[in-house]
Design a protein around this motif. Structure first.
Motif, PDB file in Angstrom:
ATOM      1  N   PRO A   1     -27.103  25.690 -26.431  1.00  0.00           N
ATOM      2  CA  PRO A   1     -28.334  24.828 -26.607  1.00  0.00           C
ATOM      3  C   PRO A   1     -27.679  23.381 -26.744  1.00  0.00           C
ATOM      4  O   PRO A   1     -26.364  22.918 -27.250  1.00  0.00           O
ATOM      5  CB  PRO A   1     -28.937  25.225 -27.965  1.00  0.00           C
ATOM      6  CG  PRO A   1     -27.878  26.118 -28.665  1.00  0.00           C
ATOM      7  CD  PRO A   1     -26.881  26.710 -27.276  1.00  0.00           C
ATOM      8  N   GLY A   2     -28.523  22.677 -26.352  1.00  0.00           N
ATOM      9  CA  GLY A   2     -28.035  20.988 -26.619  1.00  0.00           C
ATOM     10  C   GLY A   2     -29.373  20.129 -26.989  1.00  0.00           C
ATOM     11  O   GLY A   2     -30.231  20.771 -27.658  1.00  0.00           O
ATOM     12  N   PHE A   3     -29.544  19.004 -26.347  1.00  0.00           N
ATOM     13  CA  PHE A   3     -30.315  18.214 -26.618  1.00  0.00           C
ATOM     14  C   PHE A   3     -31.914  18.750 -26.355  1.00  0.00           C
ATOM     15  O   PHE A   3     -32.777  18.702 -27.115  1.00  0.00           O
ATOM     16  CB  PHE A   3     -30.392  16.748 -25.989  1.00  0.00           C
ATOM     17  CG  PHE A   3     -29.342  15.942 -26.439  1.00  0.00           C
ATOM     18  CD1 PHE A   3     -29.729  15.448 -27.803  1.00  0.00           C
ATOM     19  CD2 PHE A   3     -28.322  15.616 -25.797  1.00  0.00           C
ATOM     20  CE1 PHE A   3     -28.530  14.365 -28.232  1.00  0.00           C
ATOM     21  CE2 PHE A   3     -27.350  14.711 -26.083  1.00  0.00           C
ATOM     22  CZ  PHE A   3     -27.540  14.261 -27.454  1.00  0.00           C
ATOM     23  N   HIS A   4     -31.863  19.507 -25.108  1.00  0.00           N
ATOM     24  CA  HIS A   4     -33.198  19.956 -24.907  1.00  0.00           C
ATOM     25  C   HIS A   4     -33.877  20.983 -25.952  1.00  0.00           C
ATOM     26  O   HIS A   4     -34.913  20.864 -26.103  1.00  0.00           O
ATOM     27  CB  HIS A   4     -33.162  20.671 -23.669  1.00  0.00           C
ATOM     28  CG  HIS A   4     -34.512  21.278 -22.936  1.00  0.00           C
ATOM     29  ND1 HIS A   4     -35.633  20.464 -22.554  1.00  0.00           N
ATOM     30  CD2 HIS A   4     -34.928  22.530 -22.906  1.00  0.00           C
ATOM     31  CE1 HIS A   4     -36.419  21.270 -22.030  1.00  0.00           C
ATOM     32  NE2 HIS A   4     -36.244  22.483 -22.293  1.00  0.00           N
ATOM     33  N   ALA A   5     -32.919  21.828 -26.302  1.00  0.00           N
ATOM     34  CA  ALA A   5     -33.499  22.708 -27.304  1.00  0.00           C
ATOM     35  C   ALA A   5     -33.837  22.175 -28.632  1.00  0.00           C
ATOM     36  O   ALA A   5     -34.520  22.834 -29.341  1.00  0.00           O
ATOM     37  CB  ALA A   5     -32.344  23.831 -27.896  1.00  0.00           C
ATOM     38  N   LEU A   6     -33.605  20.994 -28.811  1.00  0.00           N
ATOM     39  CA  LEU A   6     -33.836  20.272 -29.980  1.00  0.00           C
ATOM     40  C   LEU A   6     -35.023  19.411 -29.812  1.00  0.00           C
ATOM     41  O   LEU A   6     -35.705  18.471 -30.784  1.00  0.00           O
ATOM     42  CB  LEU A   6     -32.711  19.451 -30.722  1.00  0.00           C
ATOM     43  CG  LEU A   6     -31.279  20.153 -31.035  1.00  0.00           C
ATOM     44  CD1 LEU A   6     -30.261  19.443 -31.242  1.00  0.00           C
ATOM     45  CD2 LEU A   6     -31.838  21.076 -32.337  1.00  0.00           C
ATOM     46  N   GLY A   7     -35.660  19.343 -28.529  1.00  0.00           N
ATOM     47  CA  GLY A   7     -36.578  18.446 -28.302  1.00  0.00           C
ATOM     48  C   GLY A   7     -36.303  17.155 -28.068  1.00  0.00           C
ATOM     49  O   GLY A   7     -37.154  15.991 -28.253  1.00  0.00           O
TER      50      GLY A   7
ATOM     51  N   ILE B   1     -20.732  21.036 -33.760  1.00  0.00           N
ATOM     52  CA  ILE B   1     -21.459  20.273 -32.839  1.00  0.00           C
ATOM     53  C   ILE B   1     -20.163  19.548 -32.002  1.00  0.00           C
ATOM     54  O   ILE B   1     -19.268  19.175 -32.437  1.00  0.00           O
ATOM     55  CB  ILE B   1     -22.005  18.836 -33.453  1.00  0.00           C
ATOM     56  CG1 ILE B   1     -22.924  19.414 -34.777  1.00  0.00           C
ATOM     57  CG2 ILE B   1     -22.573  17.952 -32.792  1.00  0.00           C
ATOM     58  CD1 ILE B   1     -24.203  20.051 -34.469  1.00  0.00           C
ATOM     59  N   ARG B   2     -20.690  19.867 -30.807  1.00  0.00           N
ATOM     60  CA  ARG B   2     -19.766  19.511 -29.530  1.00  0.00           C
ATOM     61  C   ARG B   2     -20.251  18.340 -28.921  1.00  0.00           C
ATOM     62  O   ARG B   2     -21.106  18.524 -27.653  1.00  0.00           O
ATOM     63  CB  ARG B   2     -19.324  20.520 -28.533  1.00  0.00           C
ATOM     64  CG  ARG B   2     -18.400  21.677 -29.234  1.00  0.00           C
ATOM     65  CD  ARG B   2     -18.465  22.796 -28.166  1.00  0.00           C
ATOM     66  NE  ARG B   2     -17.617  23.846 -28.769  1.00  0.00           N
ATOM     67  CZ  ARG B   2     -17.364  24.906 -28.083  1.00  0.00           C
ATOM     68  NH1 ARG B   2     -18.207  25.412 -26.934  1.00  0.00           N
ATOM     69  NH2 ARG B   2     -17.043  26.047 -28.502  1.00  0.00           N
ATOM     70  N   PRO B   3     -20.070  17.128 -29.054  1.00  0.00           N
ATOM     71  CA  PRO B   3     -20.646  16.241 -28.166  1.00  0.00           C
ATOM     72  C   PRO B   3     -19.615  15.509 -27.121  1.00  0.00           C
ATOM     73  O   PRO B   3     -18.656  15.751 -27.149  1.00  0.00           O
ATOM     74  CB  PRO B   3     -20.749  14.805 -29.322  1.00  0.00           C
ATOM     75  CG  PRO B   3     -19.578  14.923 -30.391  1.00  0.00           C
ATOM     76  CD  PRO B   3     -19.607  16.635 -30.295  1.00  0.00           C
ATOM     77  N   ALA B   4     -20.371  15.243 -25.998  1.00  0.00           N
ATOM     78  CA  ALA B   4     -19.444  14.535 -24.919  1.00  0.00           C
ATOM     79  C   ALA B   4     -18.971  13.407 -25.322  1.00  0.00           C
ATOM     80  O   ALA B   4     -19.373  12.884 -26.714  1.00  0.00           O
ATOM     81  CB  ALA B   4     -20.388  14.587 -23.821  1.00  0.00           C
TER      82      ALA B   4
ATOM     83  N   ILE C   1     -23.509  27.064 -32.258  1.00  0.00           N
ATOM     84  CA  ILE C   1     -22.990  25.876 -31.574  1.00  0.00           C
ATOM     85  C   ILE C   1     -23.763  25.056 -30.729  1.00  0.00           C
ATOM     86  O   ILE C   1     -24.663  25.774 -30.107  1.00  0.00           O
ATOM     87  CB  ILE C   1     -21.750  26.553 -30.396  1.00  0.00           C
ATOM     88  CG1 ILE C   1     -20.634  27.075 -31.255  1.00  0.00           C
ATOM     89  CG2 ILE C   1     -21.112  25.268 -29.641  1.00  0.00           C
ATOM     90  CD1 ILE C   1     -19.563  27.804 -30.519  1.00  0.00           C
ATOM     91  N   TYR C   2     -23.747  23.795 -30.765  1.00  0.00           N
ATOM     92  CA  TYR C   2     -24.521  22.802 -29.733  1.00  0.00           C
ATOM     93  C   TYR C   2     -23.489  21.969 -29.114  1.00  0.00           C
ATOM     94  O   TYR C   2     -22.668  21.388 -29.630  1.00  0.00           O
ATOM     95  CB  TYR C   2     -25.453  22.217 -30.757  1.00  0.00           C
ATOM     96  CG  TYR C   2     -26.683  22.855 -31.556  1.00  0.00           C
ATOM     97  CD1 TYR C   2     -27.929  22.845 -30.696  1.00  0.00           C
ATOM     98  CD2 TYR C   2     -26.318  23.447 -32.501  1.00  0.00           C
ATOM     99  CE1 TYR C   2     -28.942  23.488 -31.611  1.00  0.00           C
ATOM    100  CE2 TYR C   2     -27.200  23.954 -33.374  1.00  0.00           C
ATOM    101  CZ  TYR C   2     -28.694  24.170 -32.848  1.00  0.00           C
ATOM    102  OH  TYR C   2     -29.668  24.654 -33.426  1.00  0.00           O
TER     103      TYR C   2
END
Length: 187
Positions: free
Chosen positions: A163-169, A32-35, A93-94
C-alpha cells in the motif's frame, strides 16, 4: 525505498536488515518507505537545479536509465498522519512514491525544462562515480557518498503489492507542479 536484506550492496542490505530488526524488536511497528523526497530548499531538487544552472555539462549516473519516483515531503507527512489517525489496523509496510516514474535522465530533463534550462547531459559509468564518491567522502561535508552511488544503481519505485498513497486516500503531487511553484516563489 531501496531496502533489501538480500542485496549484495552492504548499504542496501543494511537498510533491509534494519527494517527486519525494527519489526523483530517492535512487533506491530509500521515501516514507511518513502521514495526520494523533494521540497522547497531541500538537498535533492535544489542541488540538481544548482548543477543544471551552473555546469556547462551535467554528469549523469551510468546510462541514466535508473528509475526513481520522487515524492513531495508534505505528501509523506500527510500519509504518516493518516496512518496514525486511521481506525483500522495499518499495514506493516507502506511505500510512498510520487505519481510518475522517471528514468534519471528523464528526471534531469524534466527539471531543466520546467526551469527553462537546456543542459548538456554527460553519461558517466558507475565505476567512475564510485571513485569520485570515495574521494568526496574525505571532505568534511561530502557532496556525494558511495552509498548514494549504490542507490543510484537500483530502481527505487513503489511496489505494486504494497500500500501507498492511494490506500490512504492521498493523491501525491507532481514534481513538475511543485517545482513550478518553487520557481515562482524564488523569483
Amino acid at each position: 525505498m531501496g531496502a533489501d536484506a538480500a542485496s549484495s550492496s552492504p548499504y542496501i542490505r543494511s537498510r533491509g536488515e534494519g527494517e527486519a530488526a525494527v519489526q523483530a524488536a517492535f512487533p506491530g511497528a509500521i515501516i514507511i518507505r518513502p521514495a526520494v523526497m523533494f521540497a522547497p530548499d531541500d538537498s535533492f531538487l535544489t542541488t540538481i537545479l544548482r548543477l543544471l544552472r551552473r555546469l556547462p555539462a551535467v554528469p549523469i549516473f551510468g546510462d541514466g536509465r535508473t528509475r526513481l519516483q520522487p515524492t513531495y515531503a508534505d505528501d509523506v507527512a500527510a500519509a504518516i498522519t493518516q496512518i496514525l489517525l486511521q481506525s483500522k489496523k495499518p499495514s506493516p509496510i507502506y511505500e510512498l512514491a510520487g505519481p510518475r516514474v522517471y528514468s534519471y535522465e528523464e528526471l534531469l530533463r524534466t527539471i531543466a525544462r520546467t526551469a527553462g534550462l537546456r543542459p548538456v547531459l554527460m553519461r558517466m559509468p558507475f565505476a567512475l562515480w564510485d571513485a569520485v564518491a570515495g574521494v568526496a567522502e574525505i571532505l568534511p561535508h561530502a557532496p556525494l557518498t558511495r552509498n548514494q552511488v549504490e542507490l543510484m544503481q537500483i530502481d527505487t519505485t513503489a511496489s505494486d503489492n504494497l500500500p501507498g498513497f492511494h490506500a490512504l486516500g492521498i493523491s501525491p503531487r507532481s514534481l513538475e507542479e511543485e517545482l513550478e511553484a518553487m520557481l515562482k516563489q524564488s523569483k
